[in-house]
Write a protein that holds these residues in place. Structure first.
Motif, PDB file in Angstrom:
ATOM      1  N   PRO A 155      41.722  54.575  47.333  1.00 45.56           N
ATOM      2  CA  PRO A 155      41.076  54.197  46.059  1.00 45.56           C
ATOM      3  C   PRO A 155      42.021  53.521  45.081  1.00 45.56           C
ATOM      4  O   PRO A 155      41.625  52.619  44.351  1.00 45.56           O
ATOM      5  CB  PRO A 155      40.575  55.545  45.515  1.00 45.56           C
ATOM      6  CG  PRO A 155      40.426  56.410  46.723  1.00 45.56           C
ATOM      7  CD  PRO A 155      41.494  55.987  47.670  1.00 45.56           C
ATOM      8  N   VAL A 156      43.280  53.945  45.047  1.00 44.87           N
ATOM      9  CA  VAL A 156      44.227  53.305  44.134  1.00 44.87           C
ATOM     10  C   VAL A 156      44.479  51.862  44.529  1.00 44.87           C
ATOM     11  O   VAL A 156      44.561  50.963  43.689  1.00 44.87           O
ATOM     12  CB  VAL A 156      45.544  54.106  44.104  1.00 44.87           C
ATOM     13  CG1 VAL A 156      46.572  53.416  43.210  1.00 44.87           C
ATOM     14  CG2 VAL A 156      45.301  55.526  43.629  1.00 44.87           C
ATOM     15  N   ALA A 157      44.561  51.615  45.851  1.00 49.72           N
ATOM     16  CA  ALA A 157      44.789  50.246  46.312  1.00 49.72           C
ATOM     17  C   ALA A 157      43.571  49.362  46.105  1.00 49.72           C
ATOM     18  O   ALA A 157      43.683  48.134  46.040  1.00 49.72           O
ATOM     19  CB  ALA A 157      45.193  50.253  47.783  1.00 49.72           C
ATOM     20  N   ALA A 158      42.377  49.979  46.022  1.00 47.16           N
ATOM     21  CA  ALA A 158      41.168  49.186  45.842  1.00 47.16           C
ATOM     22  C   ALA A 158      41.031  48.640  44.425  1.00 47.16           C
ATOM     23  O   ALA A 158      40.296  47.680  44.200  1.00 47.16           O
ATOM     24  CB  ALA A 158      39.940  50.027  46.187  1.00 47.16           C
ATOM     25  N   ILE A 159      41.718  49.254  43.421  1.00 51.36           N
ATOM     26  CA  ILE A 159      41.635  48.793  42.039  1.00 51.36           C
ATOM     27  C   ILE A 159      42.574  47.615  41.847  1.00 51.36           C
ATOM     28  O   ILE A 159      43.722  47.663  42.279  1.00 51.36           O
ATOM     29  CB  ILE A 159      42.012  49.928  41.069  1.00 51.36           C
ATOM     30  CG1 ILE A 159      41.055  51.110  41.261  1.00 51.36           C
ATOM     31  CG2 ILE A 159      41.963  49.446  39.631  1.00 51.36           C
ATOM     32  CD1 ILE A 159      41.403  52.313  40.435  1.00 51.36           C
ATOM     33  N   PRO A 160      42.104  46.528  41.234  1.00 47.95           N
ATOM     34  CA  PRO A 160      42.992  45.358  41.037  1.00 47.95           C
ATOM     35  C   PRO A 160      44.224  45.725  40.222  1.00 47.95           C
ATOM     36  O   PRO A 160      44.210  46.635  39.377  1.00 47.95           O
ATOM     37  CB  PRO A 160      42.093  44.357  40.296  1.00 47.95           C
ATOM     38  CG  PRO A 160      40.705  44.774  40.620  1.00 47.95           C
ATOM     39  CD  PRO A 160      40.738  46.266  40.769  1.00 47.95           C
ATOM     40  N   TRP A 161      45.284  44.983  40.466  1.00 46.24           N
ATOM     41  CA  TRP A 161      46.561  45.250  39.806  1.00 46.24           C
ATOM     42  C   TRP A 161      46.447  45.102  38.294  1.00 46.24           C
ATOM     43  O   TRP A 161      46.971  45.924  37.536  1.00 46.24           O
ATOM     44  CB  TRP A 161      47.622  44.312  40.366  1.00 46.24           C
ATOM     45  CG  TRP A 161      48.935  44.404  39.640  1.00 46.24           C
ATOM     46  CD1 TRP A 161      49.442  43.534  38.737  1.00 46.24           C
ATOM     47  CD2 TRP A 161      49.886  45.462  39.740  1.00 46.24           C
ATOM     48  NE1 TRP A 161      50.658  43.948  38.272  1.00 46.24           N
ATOM     49  CE2 TRP A 161      50.960  45.145  38.871  1.00 46.24           C
ATOM     50  CE3 TRP A 161      49.952  46.640  40.479  1.00 46.24           C
ATOM     51  CZ2 TRP A 161      52.066  45.960  38.735  1.00 46.24           C
ATOM     52  CZ3 TRP A 161      51.057  47.454  40.333  1.00 46.24           C
ATOM     53  CH2 TRP A 161      52.099  47.113  39.464  1.00 46.24           C
ATOM     54  N   GLY A 162      45.769  44.071  37.842  1.00 47.62           N
ATOM     55  CA  GLY A 162      45.631  43.871  36.406  1.00 47.62           C
ATOM     56  C   GLY A 162      44.898  45.009  35.722  1.00 47.62           C
ATOM     57  O   GLY A 162      45.260  45.432  34.616  1.00 47.62           O
TER      58      GLY A 162
END
Length: 439
Positions: free
Chosen positions: A62-69
């Motif tokens: 889930p953390v990787a699914a959220i965009p970096w910005g």
């Protein structure tokens, strides 16, 4: 005794056979915990799913699914919320003890103005207590005499001013009737009647305001006493107060704060002394212009101009407008226009010559920051907040600049130089390994 070795041999042979049987059962897949267990079949491999089965993609973290910005914005957002909450609580606390805070800040400003005098007196050989007492008493006596002189001038000229105000109102009324604005006498009388009715119907509110004015006077006297005592202690034990406060700072941040403190004090001292000089020049020259134009209350107006000069930009506008209004209602339109020209000329010289030359680069703040600081200070704490806002911004600018430079210097000292190697050691090869000959 001859039978014991044979018995031990039979026991050992039995244990050996029992161990062999357990190894055979374990190799055949039987646990051996319970009698009668059948050997279980051990599959060689897991069968592959059929070809017609739909492919199931692996779910990402889930953390990787959220965009970096968005992650950066969230991290910055909750920190900003914590800072905003801290500032809100701090402002609430300051609002509850506003009188004490303003008195202490006023004592800091007065101390910044008087401390060089104490240093000179101590350089002449006077003890610290005597130098502090002489400086503080002289400063407070001068300020008290100036205040008394202003009140005396106002009370002494009050009767003459009221007569001139009536004459000025009549002249203004005649000018409006003859002006191209097409104002009729009936409209002027209606405005005067509305003002009279408003005053008559709001007598109770005016009385209440008068009672509140008594409370305000008590608070002002309390603030003056707090300011005087704080100034005395800051002049006498300023270094001890700073050392005590420095002990409350965490040990890691203490060297940076210790270096930023003297620089902040120099900035505050330069600001206060420069502002006093500029305000005195404004008050003297505008007051002389008002005096030669025969406008009453020239000295009190000069004192008001001096006091309002401590509020950058806004104070000059308010004090200049007050002088123009007094000239308008007492001497007429032409004199008011001449006073306006004098005020504008002096303020232009102040803004373009005096402030850059006297204040210098140590307290230079962008005009937009000055306007926003004065407006915010006025909304939070009234006139006192507007006076304190600009020196606070100047000191904050100095402290932040020094701490930034200090942190960069510490980072350069602690971090190894780029490409540096140990004495006598060969440089390590890069990610691609050592370069080949001829490349």
């Amino acid at each position: 005794m001859s039978k014991v070795p044979g018995w031990l041999g039979r026991v050992g042979a039995g244990l050996t056979r029992m161990g062999q049987r357990l190894e055979e059962r374990r190799a055949a897949g039987v646990s051996g915990d319970e009698p009668g267990d059948e050997p279980a079949a051990v599959p060689e491999s897991v069968p592959a799913p059929p070809t017609y089965a739909p492919a199931v993609a692996a779910r990402p973290d889930p953390v990787a699914a959220i965009p970096w910005g968005m992650r950066v914005a969230a991290e910055a957002g909750w920190r900003l919320l914590v800072l905003a909450g801290t500032l809100w609580v701090l402002m609430k606390v300051i609002a509850e003890v506003q009188l004490v805070v303003l008195a202490f800040v006023a004592a800091l400003l007065i101390t910044a103005l008087l401390q060089p005098t104490v240093a000179r007196l101590r350089g002449l050989g006077l003890p610290r207590g005597l130098a502090t007492a002489l400086t503080a008493i002289t400063g407070f006596v001068i300020m008290g005499l100036v205040g008394w002189f202003v009140v005396w001038q106002v009370m002494d000229n009050l009767g003459d001013i009221s007569d001139r105000v009536r004459d000025g109102i009549d002249e203004l009324k005649a000018w409006l009737l003859d002006s191209p604005f097409h104002v009729t006498e009936q409209q002027i009388n209606d405005i005067a009647k509305n003002l009279s009715d408003t005053i008559g119907t709001n007598t109770e509110e005016i009385t209440t305001a008068g009672l509140q004015g008594v409370t305000v006077m008590v608070e002002i006297l309390t603030g003056i006493l707090l300011t005087m005592f704080s100034t005395l202690f800051l002049l006498y034990d300023g270094k001890k107060v700073w050392t005590w406060w420095l002990k409350l700072v965490p040990a890691q941040a203490r060297p940076g704060v210790a270096g930023a403190g003297p620089r902040a004090w120099r900035t505050l001292t330069a600001y206060v002394r420069g502002t006093v000089i500029v305000a005195m020049i404004d008050a003297i020259f505008i007051g002389l212009g008002i005096y030669f134009l025969d406008v009453p209350l020239a000295v009190p107006l000069g004192v008001f101009i001096f006091l309002f000069s401590f509020i950058p930009l806004v104070g000059a506008v308010v004090s200049g407008a007050l002088a123009v209004i007094v000239a308008l209602v007492t001497q007429g339109v032409f004199t008011a226009l001449m006073v306006l020209l004098v005020v504008l000329a002096v303020q232009q010289i102040e803004g373009h010559v005096l402030q850059p030359f006297i204040l210098g680069r140590a307290v230079r703040v962008h005009p937009l920051a000055v306007v926003l600081a004065v407006a915010s200070g006025g909304l939070v704490a009234g006139i006192g907040g507007a006076v304190v806002a600009v020196p606070l911004v100047a000191v904050t600018n100095t402290v932040v600049g020094y701490l930034r430079a200090y942190s960069e210097e510490q980072a350069l000292r602690t971090a190894p130089a780029h490409g540096a190697t140990a004495y006598g050691a060969e440089p390590a090869p890069g990610p691609q390994g050592p370069a080949r000959e001829g490349e």
